[in-house]
Each structure stands twice: as C-alpha cells, then as structure tokens.
Scaffold this active site. Structure first.
Site, PDB file in Angstrom:
ATOM      1  N   HIS A   1      -4.058 -12.777  -0.965  1.00 58.57           N
ATOM      2  CA  HIS A   1      -4.237 -11.433  -1.553  1.00 58.57           C
ATOM      3  C   HIS A   1      -5.461 -10.679  -1.208  1.00 58.57           C
ATOM      4  CE1 HIS A   1      -3.360  -8.591  -4.686  1.00 58.57           C
ATOM      5  NE2 HIS A   1      -4.777  -8.541  -4.707  1.00 58.57           N
TER       6      HIS A   1
ATOM      7  N   HIS B   1      -1.883  -4.378  -3.007  1.00 58.53           N
ATOM      8  CA  HIS B   1      -2.041  -5.747  -1.984  1.00 58.53           C
ATOM      9  C   HIS B   1      -1.934  -5.058  -0.541  1.00 58.53           C
ATOM     10  CE1 HIS B   1      -0.546 -10.092  -0.955  1.00 58.53           C
ATOM     11  NE2 HIS B   1      -0.876  -9.552   0.119  1.00 58.53           N
TER      12      HIS B   1
ATOM     13  N   HIS C   1      -1.348  -3.762   2.824  1.00 55.54           N
ATOM     14  CA  HIS C   1      -0.008  -3.748   3.450  1.00 55.54           C
ATOM     15  C   HIS C   1      -0.183  -2.456   4.476  1.00 55.54           C
ATOM     16  CE1 HIS C   1       0.600  -1.213  -0.282  1.00 55.54           C
ATOM     17  NE2 HIS C   1       1.004  -0.480   0.605  1.00 55.54           N
TER      18      HIS C   1
ATOM     19  N   HIS D   1       2.195  -0.149   6.958  1.00 54.35           N
ATOM     20  CA  HIS D   1       3.639   0.465   7.025  1.00 54.35           C
ATOM     21  C   HIS D   1       3.609   0.748   8.507  1.00 54.35           C
ATOM     22  CE1 HIS D   1       4.110   2.050   3.016  1.00 54.35           C
ATOM     23  NE2 HIS D   1       2.622   1.917   2.905  1.00 54.35           N
TER      24      HIS D   1
HETATM   25  P1  AMP Z   1       1.828   2.206  -0.925  1.00 59.03           P
HETATM   26  O1  AMP Z   1       2.093   3.570  -1.335  1.00 59.03           O
HETATM   27  O2  AMP Z   1       1.168   2.368   0.521  1.00 59.03           O
HETATM   28  O3  AMP Z   1       1.316   1.319  -1.901  1.00 59.03           O
HETATM   29  O4  AMP Z   1       3.398   1.720  -0.502  1.00 59.03           O
HETATM   30  C1  AMP Z   1       4.071   0.618  -1.159  1.00 59.03           C
HETATM   31  C2  AMP Z   1       5.308   0.553  -0.616  1.00 59.03           C
HETATM   32  O5  AMP Z   1       5.989  -0.624  -1.154  1.00 59.03           O
HETATM   33  C3  AMP Z   1       6.227   1.507  -0.654  1.00 59.03           C
HETATM   34  O6  AMP Z   1       6.595   2.447   0.439  1.00 59.03           O
HETATM   35  C4  AMP Z   1       7.585   1.151  -1.413  1.00 59.03           C
HETATM   36  O7  AMP Z   1       8.717   1.569  -0.837  1.00 59.03           O
HETATM   37  C5  AMP Z   1       7.157  -0.525  -1.018  1.00 59.03           C
HETATM   38  N1  AMP Z   1       8.039  -1.368  -1.787  1.00 59.03           N
HETATM   39  C6  AMP Z   1       7.686  -1.681  -3.337  1.00 59.03           C
HETATM   40  N2  AMP Z   1       8.348  -2.264  -3.905  1.00 59.03           N
HETATM   41  C7  AMP Z   1       9.165  -3.063  -3.096  1.00 59.03           C
HETATM   42  C8  AMP Z   1      10.058  -4.226  -2.761  1.00 59.03           C
HETATM   43  N3  AMP Z   1      10.192  -5.060  -3.761  1.00 59.03           N
HETATM   44  N4  AMP Z   1      10.274  -4.429  -1.433  1.00 59.03           N
HETATM   45  C9  AMP Z   1      10.064  -3.954  -0.364  1.00 59.03           C
HETATM   46  N5  AMP Z   1       9.316  -2.737  -0.361  1.00 59.03           N
HETATM   47  C10 AMP Z   1       8.737  -2.406  -1.739  1.00 59.03           C
END
Ligand code: AMP
Length: 118
Positions: A44, A93, A95, A97
């Site tokens: 994390h 957390h 991530h 894209h």
């Molecule tokens: P951010 O706005 O950059 O924090 O992106 C968070 C991303 O997580 C968004 O594109 C959501 O669609 C995606 N997301 C949220 N929950 C889940 C989940 N359970 N499985 C897959 N993607 C998720």
C-alpha cells in the site's frame, strides 16, 4: 484495509490481468476506453507522491509487459495516475490507468471545464 488492498488480497473479486510478487493489474470496473487496466503495487502506497524510484522501476517494466500482452504496445496507449484532490484521485492506493484500444481524445477523460478557471 483499502479497496485495492482487498483486491490484491482477493477479498474483493477483480478481473485479473497480471500479477507478480510486487504488482497486480486488473480491469477497471468502469472502463473509459476499450482497454482500461489498473496497475498497482501490492504494497500500500497512497499515491505517486509517496512512491520510490525503486518501486517505479518495477512498475515501469510491469506496465510495459501488460501493453504487450494486451496488444496495445504498437498502436499506442496512455498511462495516467491521478494524485490527490485536484488530481481527481478517488481510490487512495497508487494506481496507474492504462488506456488504449482506440484513438483517445485528450478531453474525454475529464468532466472539468477549463474555462471555469479563467
Ligand atoms: P481514480 O479516480 O484515479 O482514483 O481511479 C479509481 C478507479 O478505480 C476508477 O477508474 C474506478 O472505475 C476504478 N474502480 C473502483 N472500484 C473498482 C473495483 N472494485 N474494481 C475495478 N476498478 C475499480
């Protein structure tokens, strides 16, 4: 434990794309492009602001490998990480894209209106 930590631990199901000792990738639940994958460290880390060059070295290779297996390496793609409030980060957390599979416009990923700031 945060949402993505639970996904790493498989307490919450996800559509897994790739996994190794340090990193995990799965399909975004709300895809913004034909290919929309999230690549995350298993450890994390809140956001890019807290990551290390060492973690980013591994993440870079991990993302590059995914673009090969998902067949977007040659056609092109976009890698985005949102950071904090103004960056529009919803899940705290780190991530990345990975978006591809179509010609991406610059503005279709945002609902903000730049003119509102003028
Ligand atoms: P951010 O706005 O950059 O924090 O992106 C968070 C991303 O997580 C968004 O594109 C959501 O669609 C995606 N997301 C949220 N929950 C889940 C989940 N359970 N499985 C897959 N993607 C998720």
């Amino acid at each position: 434990m945060c949402l993505f930590c639970k996904i790493v631990n498989k307490e919450i199901p996800s559509n897994i794309v790739a996994e190794n000792d340090d990193f995990f990738a799965f399909h975004d639940i709300n895809p913004k492009a034909p290919v929309h994958i999230l690549a995350i460290p298993k450890l994390h880390v809140d956001s890019f602001a807290e990551t290390t060059p060492e973690m980013m070295a591994g993440m870079t290779s991990f993302i590059q490998e995914i673009t090969k297996t998902e067949n977007i390496k040659d056609s092109g793609y976009r890698v985005i990480t949102n950071i904090g409030e103004n960056g529009g980060q919803e899940v705290k957390h780190l991530h990345f894209h990975i978006l591809g599979g179509a010609k991406l416009s610059w503005d279709h990923l945002t609902d903000s209106n730049p003119k509102a700031f003028l």
